[in-house]
Design a protein around this motif. Structure first.
Motif, PDB file in Angstrom:
ATOM      1  N   VAL A  30       0.837  -1.193   0.000  1.00 21.16           N
ATOM      2  CA  VAL A  30       0.000   0.000   0.000  1.00 21.16           C
ATOM      3  C   VAL A  30       0.872   1.242   0.000  1.00 21.16           C
ATOM      4  CG1 VAL A  30      -1.760   1.258   1.273  1.00 21.16           C
ATOM      5  CG2 VAL A  30      -1.793  -1.231   1.252  1.00 21.16           C
ATOM      6  N   LYS A  31       0.538   2.170  -0.890  1.00 26.17           N
ATOM      7  CA  LYS A  31       1.258   3.439  -0.951  1.00 26.17           C
ATOM      8  C   LYS A  31       0.519   4.449  -0.078  1.00 26.17           C
ATOM      9  CE  LYS A  31       2.658   7.113  -4.041  1.00 26.17           C
ATOM     10  NZ  LYS A  31       2.428   7.757  -5.317  1.00 26.17           N
ATOM     11  N   LYS A  32       1.231   5.023   0.867  1.00 26.99           N
ATOM     12  CA  LYS A  32       0.638   6.004   1.763  1.00 26.99           C
ATOM     13  C   LYS A  32       0.172   7.206   0.959  1.00 26.99           C
ATOM     14  CE  LYS A  32       1.553   8.796   5.842  1.00 26.99           C
ATOM     15  NZ  LYS A  32       2.539   9.216   6.825  1.00 26.99           N
ATOM     16  N   GLN A  33      -1.068   7.605   1.175  1.00 31.44           N
ATOM     17  CA  GLN A  33      -1.634   8.762   0.483  1.00 31.44           C
ATOM     18  C   GLN A  33      -1.453   9.985   1.367  1.00 31.44           C
ATOM     19  OE1 GLN A  33      -2.211  10.604  -2.027  1.00 31.44           O
ATOM     20  NE2 GLN A  33      -3.810   9.368  -2.923  1.00 31.44           N
ATOM     21  N   THR A  34      -0.853  11.019   0.828  1.00 29.34           N
ATOM     22  CA  THR A  34      -0.634  12.238   1.603  1.00 29.34           C
ATOM     23  C   THR A  34      -1.350  13.437   1.003  1.00 29.34           C
ATOM     24  OG1 THR A  34       1.401  12.675   0.379  1.00 29.34           O
ATOM     25  CG2 THR A  34       1.613  11.470   2.462  1.00 29.34           C
ATOM     26  N   ASP A  35      -1.791  13.306  -0.255  1.00 33.95           N
ATOM     27  CA  ASP A  35      -2.448  14.426  -0.913  1.00 33.95           C
ATOM     28  C   ASP A  35      -3.843  13.996  -1.355  1.00 33.95           C
ATOM     29  OD1 ASP A  35      -3.204  16.693  -2.268  1.00 33.95           O
ATOM     30  OD2 ASP A  35      -1.829  16.402  -3.941  1.00 33.95           O
ATOM     31  N   PHE A  36      -4.852  14.598  -0.748  1.00 33.19           N
ATOM     32  CA  PHE A  36      -6.223  14.299  -1.117  1.00 33.19           C
ATOM     33  C   PHE A  36      -6.820  15.406  -1.979  1.00 33.19           C
ATOM     34  CE2 PHE A  36      -5.406  11.675   2.548  1.00 33.19           C
ATOM     35  CZ  PHE A  36      -5.945  10.467   2.167  1.00 33.19           C
TER      36      PHE A  36
END
Length: 99
Positions: A30-36
């Motif tokens: 899983v790639k950590k999402q930092t920009d929504f």
């Protein structure tokens, strides 16, 4: 609250398997999402924290559905599901399975 393409499997993995659908045997990294895409909530009207906010939301939106994502034991009031919440049961008007 603005995140798109959210899925909830009604009945969990057991329902998925009972329907004869496949399961993946490997774990995806899983790639950590930092920009929504925004620093603000896209739908603040959907953020309901208190009973008073729920009553107000029901008045302004007659199509509002309060949908439970709790386990069956939580829904029927056998357990709260949280060590820090003593009360059990479901809020009045809560639906386990929405129409």
């Amino acid at each position: 609250m603005g995140v798109k393409n959210v899925k909830i499997i009604d009945g969990g993995q057991q329902a998925w398997q009972k329907a004869g659908l496949p399961l993946q045997k490997t774990i995806d990294k899983v790639k950590k999402q930092t920009d929504f895409g925004s620093n603000t909530i896209a739908h603040p009207e959907a953020l309901i924290k208190t009973p008073a906010e729920m009553v107000n939301a029901e008045k302004t939106n007659p199509n509002l559905k309060l949908v439970s994502t709790r386990s069956w034991k939580e829904y029927v009031g056998n357990i709260s599901g949280y060590s820090y919440i003593k009360e059990t049961g479901e809020p009045k008007g809560g639906n386990l399975w929405p129409d």
